[in-house]
Design a protein around this motif. Structure first.
Motif, PDB file in Angstrom:
ATOM      1  N   VAL A 100      -9.093 -19.958  -4.328  1.00  0.00           N
ATOM      2  CA  VAL A 100     -10.524 -19.496  -5.433  1.00  0.00           C
ATOM      3  C   VAL A 100      -9.841 -19.061  -5.960  1.00  0.00           C
ATOM      4  O   VAL A 100      -9.988 -18.108  -6.908  1.00  0.00           O
ATOM      5  N   SER A 101      -8.802 -17.518  -5.312  1.00  0.00           N
ATOM      6  CA  SER A 101      -8.823 -16.037  -5.911  1.00  0.00           C
ATOM      7  C   SER A 101      -7.904 -16.358  -7.080  1.00  0.00           C
ATOM      8  O   SER A 101      -7.135 -17.744  -7.374  1.00  0.00           O
ATOM      9  N   ALA A 102      -8.089 -15.979  -8.165  1.00  0.00           N
ATOM     10  CA  ALA A 102      -7.310 -15.644  -9.696  1.00  0.00           C
ATOM     11  C   ALA A 102      -6.069 -16.033  -9.425  1.00  0.00           C
ATOM     12  O   ALA A 102      -5.418 -17.059 -10.543  1.00  0.00           O
ATOM     13  N   TYR A 103      -5.442 -15.550  -8.715  1.00  0.00           N
ATOM     14  CA  TYR A 103      -3.927 -15.352  -8.457  1.00  0.00           C
ATOM     15  C   TYR A 103      -3.784 -16.515  -7.939  1.00  0.00           C
ATOM     16  O   TYR A 103      -2.572 -17.413  -8.556  1.00  0.00           O
ATOM     17  N   ARG A 277     -16.872 -17.678 -11.182  1.00  0.00           N
ATOM     18  CA  ARG A 277     -17.235 -16.426 -12.126  1.00  0.00           C
ATOM     19  C   ARG A 277     -15.371 -15.527 -11.234  1.00  0.00           C
ATOM     20  O   ARG A 277     -15.370 -14.881 -10.823  1.00  0.00           O
ATOM     21  N   PRO A 278     -14.472 -16.363 -11.365  1.00  0.00           N
ATOM     22  CA  PRO A 278     -12.624 -15.210 -10.789  1.00  0.00           C
ATOM     23  C   PRO A 278     -12.871 -13.709 -11.004  1.00  0.00           C
ATOM     24  O   PRO A 278     -12.531 -12.891 -10.701  1.00  0.00           O
ATOM     25  N   ARG A 354      -7.462  -2.516   2.585  1.00  0.00           N
ATOM     26  CA  ARG A 354      -6.405  -2.455   3.136  1.00  0.00           C
ATOM     27  C   ARG A 354      -6.678  -2.477   4.616  1.00  0.00           C
ATOM     28  O   ARG A 354      -5.757  -1.999   5.329  1.00  0.00           O
ATOM     29  N   LEU A 355      -7.275  -2.021   4.951  1.00  0.00           N
ATOM     30  CA  LEU A 355      -7.718  -2.142   6.114  1.00  0.00           C
ATOM     31  C   LEU A 355      -8.496  -3.278   7.380  1.00  0.00           C
ATOM     32  O   LEU A 355      -7.576  -4.373   8.703  1.00  0.00           O
ATOM     33  N   LEU A 356      -8.996  -4.461   6.773  1.00  0.00           N
ATOM     34  CA  LEU A 356      -9.560  -5.231   7.314  1.00  0.00           C
ATOM     35  C   LEU A 356      -8.220  -6.414   7.654  1.00  0.00           C
ATOM     36  O   LEU A 356      -7.347  -7.068   6.339  1.00  0.00           O
ATOM     37  N   VAL A 357      -8.024  -6.841   9.026  1.00  0.00           N
ATOM     38  CA  VAL A 357      -7.318  -8.437   8.712  1.00  0.00           C
ATOM     39  C   VAL A 357      -7.896  -9.358   7.938  1.00  0.00           C
ATOM     40  O   VAL A 357      -7.187 -10.194   7.951  1.00  0.00           O
ATOM     41  N   ASP A 358      -9.485  -9.605   8.363  1.00  0.00           N
ATOM     42  CA  ASP A 358     -10.067 -10.941   7.730  1.00  0.00           C
ATOM     43  C   ASP A 358     -10.024 -10.534   6.137  1.00  0.00           C
ATOM     44  O   ASP A 358     -11.031 -11.133   5.551  1.00  0.00           O
ATOM     45  N   GLY A 359     -10.078  -9.536   6.085  1.00  0.00           N
ATOM     46  CA  GLY A 359      -9.776  -8.766   3.980  1.00  0.00           C
ATOM     47  C   GLY A 359      -9.975 -10.108   3.120  1.00  0.00           C
ATOM     48  O   GLY A 359      -8.200 -10.397   3.284  1.00  0.00           O
ATOM     49  N   ASP A 360     -10.471 -10.538   2.557  1.00  0.00           N
ATOM     50  CA  ASP A 360     -10.432 -11.178   1.229  1.00  0.00           C
ATOM     51  C   ASP A 360     -10.770 -11.283   0.540  1.00  0.00           C
ATOM     52  O   ASP A 360     -12.234 -10.780   0.360  1.00  0.00           O
ATOM     53  N   ILE A 361     -10.624 -11.785  -0.957  1.00  0.00           N
ATOM     54  CA  ILE A 361     -11.217 -11.453  -2.200  1.00  0.00           C
ATOM     55  C   ILE A 361     -12.269 -11.594  -1.616  1.00  0.00           C
ATOM     56  O   ILE A 361     -13.542 -11.378  -2.385  1.00  0.00           O
TER      57      ILE A 361
END
Length: 452
Positions: A100-103, A277-278, A354-361
């Motif tokens: 789903v991210s714009a990229y 809404r990207p 920067r830190l979260l292993v589960d981090g996504d947009i």
């Protein structure tokens, strides 16, 4: 069909993987993961996530080899790399999971165009990253749900697809799969000292253990900070080591299981908002015309867990130590940054990424907007008082004690309000006074939002 390519992205698993399953039905299947320099060297590069990713790739390669296949690993632009592979092996189709991210959506468009120009086809599979495909559930005359509760009603009623068994065997064309690089070859910086181990094997072990026992206590334990009452599956969901669809189908009807299923739906909810809404990844979904303060020292104190507010500091130190933070602590630390310090939510979102292993947009940034009151929260001006939150969710101070050793010998109420001890005692303990008076900060925030 002679050869198919499976471009693996956030679906690093062999169980319930439509992308891998579709490619496996060809005479030969080429599973490939592209180490994308845009992501690795981008503004949110994360040594923690790279370390977890490499665990995932090693585990996936082992699983694929047990099936007679392998994992081809390349580095560079995914479109160029995959188009080159398709030409090299004369692959008629390339399979990939929708994201789903714009990229990610831009990458799929570029890849489809490049393949079609050579007479090849890109097949994009929905419901690999999420349970419900973004856009599958929508109210009349709108492209997405902007409020969670009605979304959840529809989400519970929608029919999930069937699960895909792991392929029984894979047949590779002749190829050299390439080595798995070391973390230092991909990204600079140190990792958090207590990172979890990545990979489908570990993810499925955690999932089985969770569904056997832990989930049944989730309704009562999910917000209790000192207990390990959450699944710890978020990183495995982010990298696709476990299937959200499989989880949804395996969860039962106990109070804890229903509460856990609701959290899985929240994940889908944020994905469908970002898909529609990207631009809201980094722009206010609903602007409040905020004029955020700029204070580099306060921002640094928040990042370092030196705000003088114990629950906030405990959460930030857990993040630095583990690359993960309890969800209740995420809410409290985000509320403190945006509503007590009145600093821009984007600064917090960047630090978490920067830190979260589960981090996504989708999950990170839409949750930050929810807390900041610029997202989908129907009560955008609520302020979470960290002292009251600590009294409710860490009543004996065990969570604070674990991560803020300067206060470990204190009992409530002092462990939650150490400023009661006086400045001299705080200096002796090398613990800072609070950056702000919490009541004054709440009034400042309401005034900034025009609510006084």
């Amino acid at each position: 069909m002679p050869t198919a390519v499976a471009l693996l992205t956030r679906d690093l698993r062999v169980h319930d993987n439509p992308v891998l399953g579709a490619a496996a039905s060809a005479d030969h299947a080429v599973p490939v993961f592209v180490l994308d320099d845009v992501i690795l060297r981008g503004g949110h590069r994360s040594p923690n996530r790279v370390a977890f990713l490499l665990d995932c790739l090693r585990d996936l390669r082992r699983e694929l080899r047990e099936l007679g296949g392998d994992l081809l690993i390349t580095r560079g632009d995914p479109v160029r790399e995959v188009v080159g592979l398709a030409e090299r092996f004369d692959a008629a189709t390339v399979h990939v999971a929708a994201d789903v991210s714009a990229y990610a959506t831009g990458r799929a468009r570029r890849l489809s165009k490049a393949l079609s120009g050579a007479g090849r086809e890109l097949v994009v599979h929905d419901t690999v990253v999420t349970v419900a495909a973004p856009g599958e559930l929508a109210p009349q005359s709108r492209d997405h749900f902007a409020v969670f509760t009605p979304y959840f009603r529809h989400w519970r009623e929608h029919h999930t697809r069937g699960l895909h068994p792991a392929p029984k065997a894979l047949r590779l064309p002749p190829l050299r799969p390439g080595g798995i690089p070391g973390r230092a070859d991909l990204v600079d910086g140190d990792v958090s000292p207590s990172l979890p181990t990545g990979g489908e094997s570990e993810g499925r072990r955690l999932l089985d253990d969770w569904l056997d026992d832990g989930v049944h206590h989730y309704a009562s334990d999910q917000d209790r900070l000192a207990r390990d009452g959450t699944s710890r599956l978020s990183a495995y969901l982010h990298f696709g080591c476990v299937s959200p669809t499989e989880i949804a189908q395996r969860v039962g009807e106990s109070d804890g299981e229903r509460a856990f299923l609701r959290q899985l739906a929240w994940r889908d909810f944020h994905h469908q908002v970002l898909a529609a809404r990207p631009g809201s990844a980094w722009n206010d979904y609903r602007t409040r015309n905020d004029h955020w303060r700029t204070d580099h020292e306060e921002l640094a104190a928040w990042r370092d867990g030196r705000t003088g507010v114990p629950l906030v500091d405990a959460g930030m130190r857990q993040l630095a130590t583990e690359g993960w933070m309890h969800n209740r602590a995420r809410l409290v630390t985000a509320s403190f940054l945006t509503k007590s310090l009145y600093l821009d939510w984007r600064e917090g979102a960047r630090h978490f990424l920067r830190l979260l292993v589960d981090g996504d947009i989708a999950n990170n940034n839409m949750n930050w907007q929810w807390v900041a009151g610029t997202g989908t929260d129907t009560r955008p001006n609520r302020v979470l008082n960290p002292t009251r939150q600590a009294e409710r969710y860490d009543p004996d101070g065990a969570y604070v004690r674990r991560y803020v050793p300067e206060l470990a010998d204190l009992a409530p109420p002092e462990i939650h309000e150490p400023w009661r001890l006086g400045e001299e005692e705080l200096r002796r303990r090398d613990y800072p006074p609070p950056l702000v008076d919490l009541m004054d900060a709440a009034r400042r925030f309401r005034a900034a939002r025009g609510k006084d």
